[in-house]
Design a protein around this motif. Structure first.
Motif, PDB file in Angstrom:
ATOM      1  N   PRO A 128     -44.335  19.195 -73.064  1.00  0.00           N
ATOM      2  CA  PRO A 128     -43.094  18.533 -73.502  1.00  0.00           C
ATOM      3  C   PRO A 128     -42.232  18.051 -72.338  1.00  0.00           C
ATOM      4  CG  PRO A 128     -42.934  20.912 -73.789  1.00  0.00           C
ATOM      5  CD  PRO A 128     -44.361  20.626 -73.424  1.00  0.00           C
ATOM      6  N   LEU A 129     -42.532  18.499 -71.125  1.00  0.00           N
ATOM      7  CA  LEU A 129     -41.787  18.027 -69.960  1.00  0.00           C
ATOM      8  C   LEU A 129     -42.233  16.639 -69.516  1.00  0.00           C
ATOM      9  CD1 LEU A 129     -41.654  21.302 -67.813  1.00  0.00           C
ATOM     10  CD2 LEU A 129     -39.875  20.347 -69.297  1.00  0.00           C
ATOM     11  N   LEU A 130     -43.349  16.173 -70.057  1.00  0.00           N
ATOM     12  CA  LEU A 130     -43.845  14.837 -69.750  1.00  0.00           C
ATOM     13  C   LEU A 130     -43.517  13.926 -70.927  1.00  0.00           C
ATOM     14  CD1 LEU A 130     -45.305  16.534 -67.602  1.00  0.00           C
ATOM     15  CD2 LEU A 130     -47.279  15.035 -67.866  1.00  0.00           C
ATOM     16  N   SER A 131     -42.573  13.036 -70.725  1.00  0.00           N
ATOM     17  CA  SER A 131     -42.004  12.238 -71.809  1.00  0.00           C
ATOM     18  C   SER A 131     -42.651  10.863 -71.932  1.00  0.00           C
ATOM     19  CB  SER A 131     -40.500  12.069 -71.577  1.00  0.00           C
ATOM     20  OG  SER A 131     -39.955  11.077 -72.432  1.00  0.00           O
ATOM     21  N   PHE A 157     -67.816   5.875 -74.816  1.00  0.00           N
ATOM     22  CA  PHE A 157     -67.471   4.451 -74.792  1.00  0.00           C
ATOM     23  C   PHE A 157     -66.181   4.187 -75.570  1.00  0.00           C
ATOM     24  CE2 PHE A 157     -72.073   4.768 -74.256  1.00  0.00           C
ATOM     25  CZ  PHE A 157     -72.277   3.985 -73.129  1.00  0.00           C
ATOM     26  N   SER A 158     -65.158   4.945 -75.262  1.00  0.00           N
ATOM     27  CA  SER A 158     -63.885   4.787 -75.958  1.00  0.00           C
ATOM     28  C   SER A 158     -63.312   3.390 -75.742  1.00  0.00           C
ATOM     29  CB  SER A 158     -62.887   5.833 -75.445  1.00  0.00           C
ATOM     30  OG  SER A 158     -61.598   5.580 -75.948  1.00  0.00           O
ATOM     31  N   THR A 159     -62.721   2.827 -76.789  1.00  0.00           N
ATOM     32  CA  THR A 159     -62.092   1.512 -76.678  1.00  0.00           C
ATOM     33  C   THR A 159     -60.571   1.610 -76.641  1.00  0.00           C
ATOM     34  OG1 THR A 159     -62.063   1.231 -79.084  1.00  0.00           O
ATOM     35  CG2 THR A 159     -64.005   0.421 -77.912  1.00  0.00           C
ATOM     36  N   THR A 160     -60.031   2.814 -76.690  1.00  0.00           N
ATOM     37  CA  THR A 160     -58.588   2.975 -76.741  1.00  0.00           C
ATOM     38  C   THR A 160     -57.946   2.708 -75.381  1.00  0.00           C
ATOM     39  OG1 THR A 160     -58.822   5.346 -76.308  1.00  0.00           O
ATOM     40  CG2 THR A 160     -58.679   4.649 -78.606  1.00  0.00           C
ATOM     41  N   ALA A 161     -56.654   2.474 -75.399  1.00  0.00           N
ATOM     42  CA  ALA A 161     -55.906   2.177 -74.177  1.00  0.00           C
ATOM     43  C   ALA A 161     -55.678   3.460 -73.392  1.00  0.00           C
ATOM     44  CB  ALA A 161     -54.582   1.513 -74.529  1.00  0.00           C
ATOM     45  N   ALA A 162     -56.755   3.968 -72.816  1.00  0.00           N
ATOM     46  CA  ALA A 162     -56.745   5.311 -72.251  1.00  0.00           C
ATOM     47  C   ALA A 162     -55.769   5.501 -71.098  1.00  0.00           C
ATOM     48  CB  ALA A 162     -58.153   5.686 -71.797  1.00  0.00           C
ATOM     49  N   ASP A 163     -55.598   4.482 -70.271  1.00  0.00           N
ATOM     50  CA  ASP A 163     -54.728   4.608 -69.102  1.00  0.00           C
ATOM     51  C   ASP A 163     -53.437   3.820 -69.251  1.00  0.00           C
ATOM     52  OD1 ASP A 163     -56.773   6.077 -68.027  1.00  0.00           O
ATOM     53  OD2 ASP A 163     -57.153   4.765 -66.324  1.00  0.00           O
ATOM     54  N   ALA A 164     -53.163   3.326 -70.444  1.00  0.00           N
ATOM     55  CA  ALA A 164     -52.072   2.364 -70.597  1.00  0.00           C
ATOM     56  C   ALA A 164     -50.731   2.989 -70.955  1.00  0.00           C
ATOM     57  CB  ALA A 164     -52.447   1.329 -71.648  1.00  0.00           C
ATOM     58  N   MET A 165     -50.677   4.276 -71.222  1.00  0.00           N
ATOM     59  CA  MET A 165     -49.437   4.882 -71.703  1.00  0.00           C
ATOM     60  C   MET A 165     -49.050   6.069 -70.834  1.00  0.00           C
ATOM     61  SD  MET A 165     -49.992   4.558 -75.796  1.00  0.00           S
ATOM     62  CE  MET A 165     -50.447   2.956 -76.488  1.00  0.00           C
ATOM     63  N   PRO A 166     -48.349   5.821 -69.751  1.00  0.00           N
ATOM     64  CA  PRO A 166     -47.986   6.901 -68.830  1.00  0.00           C
ATOM     65  C   PRO A 166     -46.928   7.829 -69.415  1.00  0.00           C
ATOM     66  CG  PRO A 166     -46.915   4.870 -68.193  1.00  0.00           C
ATOM     67  CD  PRO A 166     -47.843   4.518 -69.313  1.00  0.00           C
ATOM     68  N   ARG A 167     -46.746   8.941 -68.764  1.00  0.00           N
ATOM     69  CA  ARG A 167     -45.681   9.900 -69.087  1.00  0.00           C
ATOM     70  C   ARG A 167     -44.725   9.998 -67.900  1.00  0.00           C
ATOM     71  NH1 ARG A 167     -48.956   9.749 -73.073  1.00  0.00           N
ATOM     72  NH2 ARG A 167     -49.208  11.468 -74.534  1.00  0.00           N
ATOM     73  N   TYR A 168     -43.475  10.289 -68.211  1.00  0.00           N
ATOM     74  CA  TYR A 168     -42.436  10.465 -67.191  1.00  0.00           C
ATOM     75  C   TYR A 168     -42.125  11.949 -67.076  1.00  0.00           C
ATOM     76  CZ  TYR A 168     -37.926   9.827 -64.808  1.00  0.00           C
ATOM     77  OH  TYR A 168     -36.872   9.886 -63.919  1.00  0.00           O
ATOM     78  N   VAL A 169     -42.202  12.489 -65.877  1.00  0.00           N
ATOM     79  CA  VAL A 169     -41.966  13.915 -65.665  1.00  0.00           C
ATOM     80  C   VAL A 169     -40.464  14.176 -65.658  1.00  0.00           C
ATOM     81  CG1 VAL A 169     -42.386  15.884 -64.158  1.00  0.00           C
ATOM     82  CG2 VAL A 169     -44.078  14.035 -64.291  1.00  0.00           C
ATOM     83  N   THR A 170     -39.987  14.931 -66.645  1.00  0.00           N
ATOM     84  CA  THR A 170     -38.548  15.193 -66.774  1.00  0.00           C
ATOM     85  C   THR A 170     -38.099  16.443 -66.018  1.00  0.00           C
ATOM     86  OG1 THR A 170     -38.869  16.469 -68.810  1.00  0.00           O
ATOM     87  CG2 THR A 170     -38.519  14.087 -69.033  1.00  0.00           C
TER      88      THR A 170
END
Length: 418
Positions: A72-75, A289-302
């Motif tokens: 939960p610390l990664l937003s 062979f995942s097609t999802t946006a695996a690296d596209a949604m970063p997290r912000y360390v709070t």
């Protein structure tokens, strides 16, 4: 650049995404970039510099990725200003905590394993109807345009209760929404605004006259939520439930037709003769062979935190959790580069599907993972039964792939049968 031969890579930022070309366009291939494997085995976590100029830490090992996705610390919400995909504010992909739970709670009961199992006949009927359209037009055909895309779009639109006459518009709007390199910012935003305006009006209409569909449930039960969050929910379901499922059908079919398996010249021919292995095969293909946006949604360390590997994350840092790299971690999967349809022998159960990370992990795991899995199983199972002689009409290396897109996969899949 080869990480294993460059000790400085542990401290010198690597350009991300790893398939970014000199023109600034991301061009991922069918196979995961080897650099992911080298990073995972040599370091686990490395600094990267993203295409937009921001710095981040790329996390690649299975246990570290799981920890980062559930911490939960990664937003997600605080990382939205740095996202590659715009327009996620107010969606289940861009909210944290109670706001996320409130939006997700409106629809989660429709996407449980039990709910999807209850819709299995409908899913299979929808797939069969679209396949007959493709067969009726004759070979050659484009498996994506003639089967996978209309099937997946029809299914999610049926679930929501969208008017049939308007569904072609959602195809156009969704394609523009997901493309973050091929279109200008203005073009992508125009599509989002058009989709938003249409759904806002439809939700208002359904609130006054519920029709017994999912869109009516969202309109009535979510009346207390901000309009933006309410409208963005069906947008996220349409975009995620349509494009990702269709791309998976195309990608997995390409892999099955071109990779030998079990003594057969292709895994497709193997499954024609061994249909009981289908569910395990699809789950293994999801891992590899995942097609999802695996690296596209970063997290912000709070706030400062530490990953299981001992890597320290500092407040204010961005973290990219690479589920694709984690899916090949030998610490989690024996002989991970070998396709093994028995790896997930009980893949029909919720627990086994979640052993790989292609649907995410933690509170932001893909709400439609069971629906997507069921769609792909139904679609490819139908192909195996109805078109056992299916083949590509071009060499696999000549199949065009999406570039600069949040969802990977082929743009066309030319096939024939006889």
């Amino acid at each position: 650049m080869t990480v294993m031969k460059d000790p400085a890579a542990a401290t010198c930022p690597i350009r991300h995404p790893l398939d970014l070309g000199p023109d600034g366009v991301n061009r991922p291939g069918l196979y995961l970039n080897e650099l992911y494997h080298e990073i995972r085995e040599a370091y686990g976590v490395v600094p990267v510099v993203r295409a937009n100029g921001t710095d981040a830490k790329l996390v690649t090992r299975y246990e570290d990725v799981k920890a980062a996705l559930r911490d939960p610390l990664l937003s997600r919400e605080k990382a939205l200003p740095f996202d590659d995909v715009s327009g996620l504010e107010g969606t289940i992909l861009g909210l944290d905590g109670a706001a996320h739970a409130a939006v997700r709670g409106l629809v989660k009961d429709h996407f449980t394993p039990r709910a999807i199992e209850a819709r299995r006949t409908e899913i299979e009927r929808c797939a069969a109807a679209q396949l007959q359209v493709m067969i009726g037009r004759g070979a050659p055909a484009d498996l994506l345009a003639d089967f996978a895309l209309p099937f997946a779009l029809e299914l999610i639109c049926d679930l929501l209760g969208l008017p049939e006459a308007d569904r072609a518009d959602f195809h156009r709007w969704s394609e523009a929404f997901l493309s973050h390199s091929n279109l200008s910012q203005e073009e992508a935003e125009a599509s989002l605004f058009a989709m938003y305006g249409y759904l806002a009006g439809l939700l208002q209409q359904r609130r006054g006259a519920p029709a017994g569909d999912l869109l009516s449930q969202i309109a009535v039960n979510g009346a207390h939520l901000p309009e933006h969050q309410l409208v963005m929910l069906p947008i996220a379901l349409i975009v995620g439930g349509w494009e990702t499922s269709a791309s998976s059908i195309g990608t997995f079919t390409q892999v099955l037709l071109t990779h030998p398996y079990g003594g057969y010249d292709s895994a497709y021919r193997y499954l024609v003769d061994h249909p009981d292995d289908l569910v395990g095969a699809i789950t293994e293909l999801e891992r590899m062979f995942s097609t999802t946006a695996a690296d596209a949604m970063p997290r912000y360390v709070t706030a400062d935190t530490t990953l299981p590997s001992g890597t320290h994350l500092s407040e204010g840092e961005l973290v990219i959790s690479s589920v694709n790299a984690a899916n090949y971690d030998p610490r989690a999967f024996a002989d991970p580069h070998t396709m093994n349809f028995a790896r997930f022998a009980r893949a029909a159960t919720d627990t086994d599907i979640e052993r790989h990370l292609s649907f995410g992990y933690g509170i932001h795991h893909c709400i439609g993972r069971h629906l997507g899995h069921g769609e792909v199983v139904a679609a490819i199972g139908l192909l195996l039964r109805e078109l056992p002689t299916l083949r590509l009409t071009v060499a696999t290396e000549d199949i065009p792939r999406k570039i600069g897109h949040a969802v990977g996969g082929p743009t066309h899949l030319p096939v024939a049968w006889s």
